[in-house]
Scaffold this active site. Sequence first.
Site, PDB file in Angstrom:
ATOM      1  N   HIS A 183     -20.678   6.156 -18.670  1.00 50.62           N
ATOM      2  CA  HIS A 183     -19.844   5.103 -18.093  1.00 50.62           C
ATOM      3  C   HIS A 183     -19.689   4.014 -19.163  1.00 50.62           C
ATOM      4  O   HIS A 183     -20.600   3.819 -19.969  1.00 50.62           O
ATOM      5  CB  HIS A 183     -20.588   4.555 -16.871  1.00 50.62           C
ATOM      6  CG  HIS A 183     -19.830   3.587 -16.034  1.00 50.62           C
ATOM      7  ND1 HIS A 183     -19.655   2.276 -16.389  1.00 50.62           N
ATOM      8  CD2 HIS A 183     -19.228   3.733 -14.821  1.00 50.62           C
ATOM      9  CE1 HIS A 183     -18.973   1.650 -15.444  1.00 50.62           C
ATOM     10  NE2 HIS A 183     -18.698   2.514 -14.477  1.00 50.62           N
ATOM     11  N   CYS A 206     -13.848   4.796 -15.581  1.00 50.83           N
ATOM     12  CA  CYS A 206     -14.671   4.038 -16.553  1.00 50.83           C
ATOM     13  C   CYS A 206     -15.400   4.966 -17.513  1.00 50.83           C
ATOM     14  O   CYS A 206     -16.516   4.673 -17.957  1.00 50.83           O
ATOM     15  CB  CYS A 206     -15.689   3.128 -15.865  1.00 50.83           C
ATOM     16  SG  CYS A 206     -14.957   1.869 -14.847  1.00 50.83           S
ATOM     17  N   ASP A 250     -29.541   5.587 -16.820  1.00 52.63           N
ATOM     18  CA  ASP A 250     -28.574   5.001 -15.904  1.00 52.63           C
ATOM     19  C   ASP A 250     -28.588   5.870 -14.640  1.00 52.63           C
ATOM     20  O   ASP A 250     -28.076   6.988 -14.643  1.00 52.63           O
ATOM     21  CB  ASP A 250     -27.194   5.012 -16.587  1.00 52.63           C
ATOM     22  CG  ASP A 250     -26.074   4.590 -15.648  1.00 52.63           C
ATOM     23  OD1 ASP A 250     -26.317   4.467 -14.433  1.00 52.63           O
ATOM     24  OD2 ASP A 250     -24.945   4.411 -16.140  1.00 52.63           O
ATOM     25  N   LYS A 269     -23.877   1.076  -4.508  1.00 46.86           N
ATOM     26  CA  LYS A 269     -23.597   2.515  -4.487  1.00 46.86           C
ATOM     27  C   LYS A 269     -24.638   3.278  -3.676  1.00 46.86           C
ATOM     28  O   LYS A 269     -24.588   4.499  -3.581  1.00 46.86           O
ATOM     29  CB  LYS A 269     -23.541   3.062  -5.914  1.00 46.86           C
ATOM     30  CG  LYS A 269     -22.343   2.519  -6.701  1.00 46.86           C
ATOM     31  CD  LYS A 269     -22.269   3.092  -8.088  1.00 46.86           C
ATOM     32  CE  LYS A 269     -21.059   2.498  -8.812  1.00 46.86           C
ATOM     33  NZ  LYS A 269     -20.965   2.944 -10.201  1.00 46.86           N
ATOM     34  N   GLN A 285     -25.651   6.867 -10.296  1.00 49.73           N
ATOM     35  CA  GLN A 285     -25.106   7.958  -9.456  1.00 49.73           C
ATOM     36  C   GLN A 285     -26.183   8.926  -9.005  1.00 49.73           C
ATOM     37  O   GLN A 285     -25.878  10.011  -8.485  1.00 49.73           O
ATOM     38  CB  GLN A 285     -24.022   8.733 -10.217  1.00 49.73           C
ATOM     39  CG  GLN A 285     -22.801   7.914 -10.584  1.00 49.73           C
ATOM     40  CD  GLN A 285     -21.947   7.518  -9.391  1.00 49.73           C
ATOM     41  OE1 GLN A 285     -22.057   8.083  -8.298  1.00 49.73           O
ATOM     42  NE2 GLN A 285     -21.086   6.541  -9.586  1.00 49.73           N
TER      43      GLN A 285
HETATM   44  C1  LIG Z   1     -20.907   2.393 -11.277  1.00 48.59           C
HETATM   45  C2  LIG Z   1     -21.632   2.844 -12.478  1.00 48.59           C
HETATM   46  C3  LIG Z   1     -22.103   1.928 -13.421  1.00 48.59           C
HETATM   47  C4  LIG Z   1     -21.849   0.453 -13.315  1.00 48.59           C
HETATM   48  O1  LIG Z   1     -22.391  -0.069 -12.141  1.00 48.59           O
HETATM   49  P1  LIG Z   1     -21.990  -1.525 -11.647  1.00 48.59           P
HETATM   50  O2  LIG Z   1     -22.468  -1.549 -10.233  1.00 48.59           O
HETATM   51  O3  LIG Z   1     -20.513  -1.651 -11.764  1.00 48.59           O
HETATM   52  O4  LIG Z   1     -22.722  -2.486 -12.519  1.00 48.59           O
HETATM   53  C5  LIG Z   1     -22.792   2.413 -14.497  1.00 48.59           C
HETATM   54  N1  LIG Z   1     -23.025   3.733 -14.650  1.00 48.59           N
HETATM   55  C6  LIG Z   1     -22.609   4.648 -13.767  1.00 48.59           C
HETATM   56  C7  LIG Z   1     -22.921   6.085 -13.966  1.00 48.59           C
HETATM   57  C8  LIG Z   1     -21.887   4.230 -12.647  1.00 48.59           C
HETATM   58  O5  LIG Z   1     -21.444   5.131 -11.771  1.00 48.59           O
END
Ligand SMILES: *Cc1c(COP(=O)(O)O)cnc(C)c1O
Length: 407
Positions: free
Chosen positions: A124, A365, A201, A227, A204
Amino acid sequence: MGTFNIANIREDFPILKRTVNGKPLVYFDNGATTQKPKQVIDAIVAYYADMNSNVHRGVHYLSQISTDAFEITRRKVQTFINARHEHEVIITKGTTESINIIATCYGRPFIGEGDEIIISAMEHHSNIVPWQMLCDEKGCVLRVIPMKENGELDIEAYRALFSERTKLVSFTYVSNALGTINPVKEMIDIAHTHEVPVLIDAAQAIQHMKVDVQALDVDFLAFSGHKMYGPTGVGVLYGKEELLNKMPPYQGGGDMIKEVTFAKTTYNELPFKFEAGTPNIEAGICLAHAIEYIETIGVEAIKAYEDELLAYATTQLAKIDGIRFIGTAEHKSSVISFVVDGIHPYDIGVILDKLGIAVRTGHHCAQPVMEQFAIPGTVRVSLAMYNTKEEVDTLIAGLERALGMLK
Ligand SMILES: *Cc1c(COP(=O)(O)O)cnc(C)c1O
């Protein structure tokens, strides 16, 4: 272990009862943000109606109960991700801020000119740009783990990327654009044989599968509340105590200090060192309710249900004429990205919206991913625990209709 009752779950999400463009809402944009159960919505209202007060400050009653509630979230997160210590949980604004804290507070002091940072080809933007900014500032170098045609990372190429200069590895647990689940434990172990710390990260992953920071032995982990059925404006940065302790604070301000004089300021301890200023109190408190909701249903039960739904949706979509899946990794989670020959993803999204079906179209993104597949974007269907096979059928019928109009 919870019990998975889809009818009860759907009852918990008030928004699922509404219509869009005269049709019942079918919400398949969960990768962008999930809907909120009434347990979370009620907690938000209750916070402002009963408890509103600043945290970590006053001796008065309301400040004490809001502080206690905020700290309950920290402990909830601690047990949810199995962190060793509660002060290893930093409450942030979200994944983006969590990653930026590491790029700033770990990157600036410990990564210098000519040093290398490894990320992956499926990141992302929020796990690309902070590192590029650091590289611009410090003269360090980004190395990128390549991705294979099916959307899996090339692990042998990853092994070969390490050098004497590698200082940090940062990659996603699950790709938001492709749904690929990376072999996170194996990749962390590889980095650790080179004594390089790893940031994951988990934006997801956290809402779809068990994430255990001690079992993974991960050094830093980032995710967002919105999320995982929680409020917007709150997220988490987990870090191993010894690493967080040697990092300088992120921002200067209230709450992050022990003592301030004009001659010298001493910083507060973990976790407050990284939590300057008034946090998003309401979201921080209500994240605990989202975690509780997930725990009540059971992460394993959610995963089993979503895996079955993903398999069903994939099979049904595969029957559509001219469809091409982008991302066909062996291990996937809750995301289906696709294109249809000769038709722009955006046009499909617009017609589906007219039918009350919310999908995301575009680059998600993750522009480098789109570049690798030589496409401008995809249609992305991303699932949550409240989606159903009937909704998948509605999507398929909607798609057939859209394609009939567009072809
Ligand atoms: C949504 C997302 C982000 C960013 O998260 P924010 O809530 O916008 O800060 C980073 N990495 C992944 C894989 C995402 O899906």
